[in-house]
Design a protein around this motif. Structure first.
Motif, PDB file in Angstrom:
ATOM      1  N   VAL A 100       0.814  -1.184  -0.006  1.00 55.21           N
ATOM      2  CA  VAL A 100       0.065   0.114  -0.044  1.00 55.21           C
ATOM      3  C   VAL A 100       0.885   1.227  -0.127  1.00 55.21           C
ATOM      4  CG1 VAL A 100      -1.717   1.333   1.153  1.00 55.21           C
ATOM      5  CG2 VAL A 100      -1.689  -1.164   1.311  1.00 55.21           C
ATOM      6  N   ALA A 101       0.690   2.005  -1.065  1.00 52.79           N
ATOM      7  CA  ALA A 101       1.595   3.457  -1.211  1.00 52.79           C
ATOM      8  C   ALA A 101       0.916   4.660  -1.351  1.00 52.79           C
ATOM      9  CB  ALA A 101       2.591   3.054  -2.206  1.00 52.79           C
ATOM     10  N   GLY A 111       4.414   4.631   2.590  1.00 54.04           N
ATOM     11  CA  GLY A 111       3.857   3.181   2.454  1.00 54.04           C
ATOM     12  C   GLY A 111       3.706   2.257   3.503  1.00 54.04           C
ATOM     13  N   SER A 112       3.048   1.199   3.263  1.00 54.07           N
ATOM     14  CA  SER A 112       3.150   0.058   4.446  1.00 54.07           C
ATOM     15  C   SER A 112       3.391  -1.399   3.396  1.00 54.07           C
ATOM     16  CB  SER A 112       1.880   0.177   5.184  1.00 54.07           C
ATOM     17  OG  SER A 112       1.882   0.964   6.081  1.00 54.07           O
ATOM     18  N   VAL A 113       4.204  -1.919   3.940  1.00 50.07           N
ATOM     19  CA  VAL A 113       4.529  -3.276   3.268  1.00 50.07           C
ATOM     20  C   VAL A 113       4.258  -4.428   4.419  1.00 50.07           C
ATOM     21  CG1 VAL A 113       6.003  -4.963   2.216  1.00 50.07           C
ATOM     22  CG2 VAL A 113       6.128  -2.536   1.675  1.00 50.07           C
ATOM     23  N   PHE A 122       5.104  -3.185   7.964  1.00 48.49           N
ATOM     24  CA  PHE A 122       6.152  -2.094   8.102  1.00 48.49           C
ATOM     25  C   PHE A 122       5.733  -0.910   7.455  1.00 48.49           C
ATOM     26  CE2 PHE A 122       8.275  -6.314   8.111  1.00 48.49           C
ATOM     27  CZ  PHE A 122       9.144  -6.171   9.126  1.00 48.49           C
ATOM     28  N   ARG A 123       5.630   0.440   8.297  1.00 55.37           N
ATOM     29  CA  ARG A 123       5.036   1.658   7.829  1.00 55.37           C
ATOM     30  C   ARG A 123       6.363   2.464   7.727  1.00 55.37           C
ATOM     31  NH1 ARG A 123       0.618   3.028  12.176  1.00 55.37           N
ATOM     32  NH2 ARG A 123       1.161   5.229  11.250  1.00 55.37           N
ATOM     33  N   SER A 124       6.129   3.349   6.723  1.00 52.07           N
ATOM     34  CA  SER A 124       7.490   4.084   6.575  1.00 52.07           C
ATOM     35  C   SER A 124       7.518   5.207   7.553  1.00 52.07           C
ATOM     36  CB  SER A 124       7.164   4.822   5.034  1.00 52.07           C
ATOM     37  OG  SER A 124       5.878   5.431   5.058  1.00 52.07           O
ATOM     38  N   ASP A 125       6.613   5.683   8.184  1.00 55.95           N
ATOM     39  CA  ASP A 125       6.790   6.669   9.175  1.00 55.95           C
ATOM     40  C   ASP A 125       7.421   6.233  10.446  1.00 55.95           C
ATOM     41  OD1 ASP A 125       4.404   5.124   9.964  1.00 55.95           O
ATOM     42  OD2 ASP A 125       3.349   6.563  10.781  1.00 55.95           O
ATOM     43  N   VAL A 126       7.617   4.901  10.726  1.00 54.19           N
ATOM     44  CA  VAL A 126       8.173   4.468  11.888  1.00 54.19           C
ATOM     45  C   VAL A 126       9.093   3.192  11.293  1.00 54.19           C
ATOM     46  CG1 VAL A 126       6.762   5.099  13.436  1.00 54.19           C
ATOM     47  CG2 VAL A 126       6.070   3.088  12.482  1.00 54.19           C
ATOM     48  N   VAL A 127      10.027   3.395  10.738  1.00 50.70           N
ATOM     49  CA  VAL A 127      11.004   2.282  10.041  1.00 50.70           C
ATOM     50  C   VAL A 127      12.371   2.533  10.126  1.00 50.70           C
ATOM     51  CG1 VAL A 127      10.658   2.708   7.841  1.00 50.70           C
ATOM     52  CG2 VAL A 127      10.720   0.508   8.235  1.00 50.70           C
ATOM     53  N   ALA A 197       8.745   3.281  -1.126  1.00 46.59           N
ATOM     54  CA  ALA A 197       8.428   4.200  -0.049  1.00 46.59           C
ATOM     55  C   ALA A 197       9.053   3.812   1.441  1.00 46.59           C
ATOM     56  CB  ALA A 197       6.841   4.459  -0.037  1.00 46.59           C
ATOM     57  N   VAL A 198       8.982   2.427   1.779  1.00 51.70           N
ATOM     58  CA  VAL A 198       9.261   1.844   2.984  1.00 51.70           C
ATOM     59  C   VAL A 198      10.873   1.949   3.105  1.00 51.70           C
ATOM     60  CG1 VAL A 198       9.497   0.125   4.509  1.00 51.70           C
ATOM     61  CG2 VAL A 198       7.258   0.551   3.487  1.00 51.70           C
ATOM     62  N   ALA A 199      11.550   1.745   2.058  1.00 53.13           N
ATOM     63  CA  ALA A 199      13.020   1.334   1.857  1.00 53.13           C
ATOM     64  C   ALA A 199      13.569   2.932   1.970  1.00 53.13           C
ATOM     65  CB  ALA A 199      13.457   0.968   0.581  1.00 53.13           C
ATOM     66  N   LEU A 200      13.116   3.810   1.285  1.00 49.71           N
ATOM     67  CA  LEU A 200      13.828   5.134   1.425  1.00 49.71           C
ATOM     68  C   LEU A 200      13.524   5.757   2.545  1.00 49.71           C
ATOM     69  CD1 LEU A 200      12.398   6.723  -2.187  1.00 49.71           C
ATOM     70  CD2 LEU A 200      14.851   6.068  -1.658  1.00 49.71           C
ATOM     71  N   ALA A 201      12.441   5.418   3.276  1.00 47.31           N
ATOM     72  CA  ALA A 201      12.136   6.045   4.600  1.00 47.31           C
ATOM     73  C   ALA A 201      12.958   5.521   5.824  1.00 47.31           C
ATOM     74  CB  ALA A 201      10.670   5.633   5.013  1.00 47.31           C
ATOM     75  N   SER A 202      13.493   4.101   5.511  1.00 46.19           N
ATOM     76  CA  SER A 202      14.180   3.308   6.379  1.00 46.19           C
ATOM     77  C   SER A 202      15.698   3.673   6.310  1.00 46.19           C
ATOM     78  CB  SER A 202      14.222   2.023   6.246  1.00 46.19           C
ATOM     79  OG  SER A 202      14.781   1.466   4.900  1.00 46.19           O
ATOM     80  N   GLY A 203      16.077   4.596   5.227  1.00 45.55           N
ATOM     81  CA  GLY A 203      17.293   4.922   5.060  1.00 45.55           C
ATOM     82  C   GLY A 203      18.083   4.199   4.028  1.00 45.55           C
ATOM     83  N   LEU A 204      17.606   3.027   3.396  1.00 45.27           N
ATOM     84  CA  LEU A 204      17.926   2.435   2.255  1.00 45.27           C
ATOM     85  C   LEU A 204      18.226   3.020   1.067  1.00 45.27           C
ATOM     86  CD1 LEU A 204      16.283  -0.974   3.139  1.00 45.27           C
ATOM     87  CD2 LEU A 204      18.423  -0.656   3.545  1.00 45.27           C
TER      88      LEU A 204
END
Length: 246
Positions: A100-101, A111-113, A122-127, A197-204
């Motif tokens: 979901v993005a 996004g959430s994966v 896993f949600r992009s605002d807390v990852v 979305a989740v990868a970028l938010a996590s710093g990857l």
């Protein structure tokens, strides 16, 4: 109606979709293609209704819905794949995911994966991605391994590990079980939007194989390739992946 924060809505969508899809396995009454078809249809119907209630003015793009292209006139577009890794899901494997993005002006804003069989979303605002020693692994598509990937992995000193869905592969990098996820040979926007979305938010690092950002909500939903990797390996992996460029 905008009673929910976008991040919360993405999370609840991914969680609900996962619960619905897992529920279609109940009792082992359906298998194979029948199971996959019902899981996709029921989860997509629920998702469409939720978005029509909570974000009626936003655009949508989903694998299981005919694209009427009205999304192209929207700034905000939800890009969703209710079952990424249908083959894995329908054969009882755990490496399928829910995507979901929310894309805003072509950018994967959040996004959430979900990994429903692992009861995790896993949600992009807390990852954040796991740091530490490298795993020595590169994950690639189990069903469509990209040509030339073995040579790239060898040049990086990595062991190739086939896996199922794009979301599961991205999360393996986020969790530190792999250092690189690389794919060439084509996917669609719903395969990539939430994981990016989740990868970028996590710093990857997440990009095309040539290093350019991946943009979304394009007229053509096809996306030729993707790279997600540890940030400290970005230059090294991009240089190696250059050999795969046409």
């Amino acid at each position: 109606m905008r009673d929910l924060d976008d991040n919360d809505l993405a999370y609840y969508l991914a969680t609900g979709i996962g619960d619905i899809v897992r529920g279609t396995r109940a009792g082992g009454l359906l298998h194979g293609r029948s199971l996959a078809r019902v899981a996709n249809e029921v989860a997509q119907c629920w998702t469409d209704e939720v978005l029509s209630v909570h974000r009626p003015d936003d655009g949508t793009l989903s694998e299981g819905v005919s694209d009427d292209r009205s999304r192209l006139d929207k700034s905000r577009v939800w890009i969703i794949d209710v079952v990424d890794g249908t083959k894995e899901f329908s054969t009882g494997r755990a490496d399928w995911s829910v995507h979901v993005a929310l894309v805003v002006d072509g950018q994967p804003t959040l996004g959430s994966v979900g990994l429903p069989d692992g009861r995790r979303v896993f949600r992009s605002d807390v990852v954040d991605h796991v740091e530490g020693p490298r795993s020595g692994n590169m994950v690639i598509s189990r069903n469509n391994p990209p040509a030339g990937v073995t040579a790239v992995a060898d040049s990086l000193g990595l062991t190739v590990r086939p896996m199922g869905s794009a979301g599961a592969k991205m999360l393996s990098v986020l969790l530190g079980d792999a250092d690189v996820y690389l794919h060439a040979g084509g996917q669609n926007e719903w395969d990539q939007a939430a994981p990016v979305a989740v990868a970028l938010a996590s710093g990857l690092h997440a990009s095309r194989l040539d290093g350019t950002p991946i943009r979304f909500n394009k007229p053509d939903t096809y996306s030729p390739d993707i790279l997600v990797c540890r940030p400290d390996m970005t230059e090294q992996v991009l240089a190696a992946a250059a050999s795969m460029q046409p």
